[in-house]
Design a protein around this motif. Structure first.
Motif, PDB file in Angstrom:
ATOM      1  N   THR B  12       0.796  -1.228   0.000  1.00  0.00           N
ATOM      2  CA  THR B  12       0.000   0.000   0.000  1.00  0.00           C
ATOM      3  C   THR B  12       0.828   1.277   0.000  1.00  0.00           C
ATOM      4  N   CYS B  13       2.102   1.181   0.308  1.00  0.00           N
ATOM      5  CA  CYS B  13       2.894   2.414   0.418  1.00  0.00           C
ATOM      6  C   CYS B  13       4.364   2.129   0.182  1.00  0.00           C
ATOM      7  N   HIS B  15       6.763   2.063   2.199  1.00  0.00           N
ATOM      8  CA  HIS B  15       7.375   1.154   3.168  1.00  0.00           C
ATOM      9  C   HIS B  15       7.180  -0.291   2.738  1.00  0.00           C
ATOM     10  N   CYS B  16       6.003  -0.572   2.187  1.00  0.00           N
ATOM     11  CA  CYS B  16       5.714  -1.927   1.705  1.00  0.00           C
ATOM     12  C   CYS B  16       6.670  -2.276   0.565  1.00  0.00           C
ATOM     13  N   SER B  19      10.036  -3.116   1.917  1.00  0.00           N
ATOM     14  CA  SER B  19      10.092  -4.432   2.562  1.00  0.00           C
ATOM     15  C   SER B  19      10.209  -5.541   1.531  1.00  0.00           C
ATOM     16  N   TYR B  64       3.471 -10.086   2.423  1.00  0.00           N
ATOM     17  CA  TYR B  64       2.567  -9.890   1.280  1.00  0.00           C
ATOM     18  C   TYR B  64       2.350 -11.210   0.556  1.00  0.00           C
TER      19      TYR B  64
END
Lengths: 68, 68
Positions: B12-13, B15-16, B19, B64
């Motif tokens: 979603t962002c 940061h995702c 990761s 995810y």
């Protein structure tokens, strides 16, 4: 101890929550930060009253916006 | 060198994206990871063919899901 709740927009996931929690938690006097992701509510507990400007600066440093 | 594109859901962002990039980048032989957040497309460049299982494990480690 004093507690104040703010509304932050732009947080979409747990990483966002962690970023805001970290930055707001670094404001001197802050003892607890609780973020509710679905509503964007950020409840800050601190030893003394914080200025909204200080909280806004921390939220913006994390990459998000404080409403109003 | 070989390149393969996967679709990841749940990001979603930024940061995702970070990761997923980090976890997939740790697979032995991977030399580049490019994530397109709006579409969830993750393009992985590696020295040898990767197994989908290896990529799926890295994506899941990041929190995810790999589609199909």
């Amino acid at each position: 101890m004093t507690q104040q709740t703010y509304t932050v927009t732009g947080m979409t996931c747990g990483h966002c929550v962690a970023s805001v929690t970290e930055e707001v938690g670094e404001i001197p006097g802050v003892t607890d930060v609780a973020v509710d992701l679905p509503t964007g509510k950020v409840t800050v507990t601190s030893e003394q009253e914080l200025t909204t400007d200080a909280v806004r600066a921390a939220v913006e440093e994390a990459g998000y916006q404080l409403t109003a």
